[in-house]
Write a protein that holds these residues in place. Structure first.
Motif, short mmCIF file in Angstrom:
data_model
loop_
_atom_site.label_atom_id
_atom_site.label_comp_id
_atom_site.label_asym_id
_atom_site.label_seq_id
_atom_site.Cartn_x
_atom_site.Cartn_y
_atom_site.Cartn_z
N ARG A 117 21.27 36.12 34.74
CA ARG A 117 21.77 35.36 33.49
C ARG A 117 22.28 36.07 32.44
O ARG A 117 23.42 35.82 32.18
N MET A 118 22.10 37.57 32.32
CA MET A 118 22.59 38.22 31.42
C MET A 118 23.78 39.00 31.97
O MET A 118 24.22 40.04 31.35
N SER A 119 24.19 39.01 33.19
CA SER A 119 25.25 39.77 33.68
C SER A 119 26.45 39.44 32.99
O SER A 119 26.61 38.04 32.69
N PRO A 120 27.61 39.92 32.61
CA PRO A 120 28.41 39.57 31.88
C PRO A 120 29.28 38.73 32.77
O PRO A 120 29.34 38.73 33.86
N ARG A 121 30.22 37.87 31.73
CA ARG A 121 31.13 36.92 32.58
C ARG A 121 32.14 37.62 33.23
O ARG A 121 32.85 38.71 32.89
N GLU A 122 32.73 37.31 34.37
CA GLU A 122 33.39 38.06 35.10
C GLU A 122 34.73 36.89 35.51
O GLU A 122 34.60 35.56 35.55
N THR A 123 36.02 37.42 35.38
CA THR A 123 37.24 36.76 35.54
C THR A 123 37.39 36.58 37.18
O THR A 123 37.26 37.53 37.93
N VAL A 124 37.75 35.48 37.81
CA VAL A 124 37.97 35.40 38.96
C VAL A 124 39.35 35.79 39.32
O VAL A 124 40.21 35.31 38.96
N VAL A 125 39.39 37.00 40.17
CA VAL A 125 40.56 37.74 40.45
C VAL A 125 41.19 36.85 41.60
O VAL A 125 42.54 36.58 41.86
N ARG A 126 40.62 36.76 42.55
CA ARG A 126 40.76 36.49 44.10
C ARG A 126 39.67 35.32 44.50
O ARG A 126 38.70 35.52 44.99
N PRO A 127 40.34 34.01 44.26
CA PRO A 127 39.34 32.89 44.57
C PRO A 127 39.17 32.79 46.19
O PRO A 127 40.25 33.34 46.79
N ALA A 128 38.28 32.43 46.59
CA ALA A 128 38.14 32.23 48.12
C ALA A 128 39.11 31.43 48.59
O ALA A 128 39.78 30.45 48.44
N ALA A 129 39.80 31.87 49.56
CA ALA A 129 40.71 31.39 50.48
C ALA A 129 40.19 29.94 51.19
O ALA A 129 39.16 30.32 52.03
N VAL A 130 40.89 29.10 50.94
CA VAL A 130 40.39 27.84 51.32
C VAL A 130 41.81 27.15 52.05
O VAL A 130 42.59 26.75 51.43
N PRO A 131 41.80 26.52 53.09
CA PRO A 131 42.83 25.75 53.75
C PRO A 131 42.92 24.50 53.19
O PRO A 131 41.96 23.95 52.76
N GLU A 132 43.93 24.01 52.93
CA GLU A 132 44.21 22.69 52.28
C GLU A 132 43.60 21.58 53.29
O GLU A 132 44.35 21.37 54.40
#
Length: 235
Positions: A117-132
């Motif tokens: 819970r106390m881990s710092p917030r992270e920005t998502v740089v590379r979201p999971a690649a998902v086919p449309e």
């Protein structure tokens, strides 16, 4: 720095057991012990506390009522002999719910949750690649075809779901979110709460406590935290 712990319990033996568990972990430090909520309130005003071990059934003020009075409470772990308070503890977003007698193994897992819970917030740089892909939502006798890429997140409200879409109107349907979770698990969606499923490709930031999709902040349910954080850390 050590994690500063406060133990609040009206049973001396219960306080001693927690003290013994804490003593086995170098990163933890007991800064005080209180037998009731009134003394705990006084200590919280003068002492820095990171983690509060709080009994529920206590004289004068219960642990639940006490927690509700705190404007900026530290992380809280409920300690109790009664299972029936688990739901209310969940609604108060406590870190964990330990049933007495508390084993060290269970105590250790609760401390691991604290670190998550106390881990710092992270920005998502590379979201999971998902086919449309397309998904179908049934409303009445009609099936609505939705492009998975346009779905931001799905919200459950009683017996209905609300599909929040990018640049389009919301879509409501009578549907069980659990059934929808099963349909979407291979299409890049993740259940983060009993009321929310999110599109992994739309997440812009996250912590162990919540997920952000643009300006929208969605809570991560206690029972989902470990798995959600694990999935997002490797996405």
């Amino acid at each position: 720095m050590k994690i500063k712990c406060l133990i609040v319990d009206d049973e001396p033996l219960a306080r001693q057991l927690l003290q013994n568990h804490i003593a086995q972990m170098d990163m933890l430090e007991v800064v005080g012990q209180c037998s009731n909520a009134i003394k705990a309130a006084e200590m919280l005003r003068t002492t820095a506390v990171d983690l509060l071990f709080l009994d529920i059934k206590m004289p004068q003020i219960t642990g639940i009522d006490f927690l509700k009075t705190l404007k900026n409470p530290p992380c809280v772990i409920f300690t109790t002999a009664y299972r029936e308070y688990a739901l209310e503890g969940y609604e108060l977003d406590v870190l964990d719910y330990l049933l007495k007698p508390i084993t060290f193994d269970r105590f250790f897992k609760a401390i691991e949750r604290y670190y998550v819970r106390m881990s710092p917030r992270e920005t998502v740089v590379r979201p999971a690649a998902v086919p449309e892909e397309s998904i179908f939502i049934k409303t009445g006798t009609r099936f609505h075809k939705l492009n998975a890429a346009e779905v931001l997140y799905i919200e459950s409200i009683k017996d209905y779901i609300v599909v929040h879409r990018q640049g389009k109107e919301k879509l409501s349907a009578k549907y069980k979110i659990g059934d929808l979770e099963e349909d979407l698990k291979d299409k890049g969606f993740l259940r983060i709460h009993r009321s929310f499923i999110v599109n992994l490709n739309k997440i812009t930031a996250f912590s162990a406590q919540d997920v952000e999709i643009g300006a929208v902040q969605l809570p991560v349910g206690n029972s989902y935290k470990e798995y959600v954080f694990k999935v997002l850390k490797v996405s």
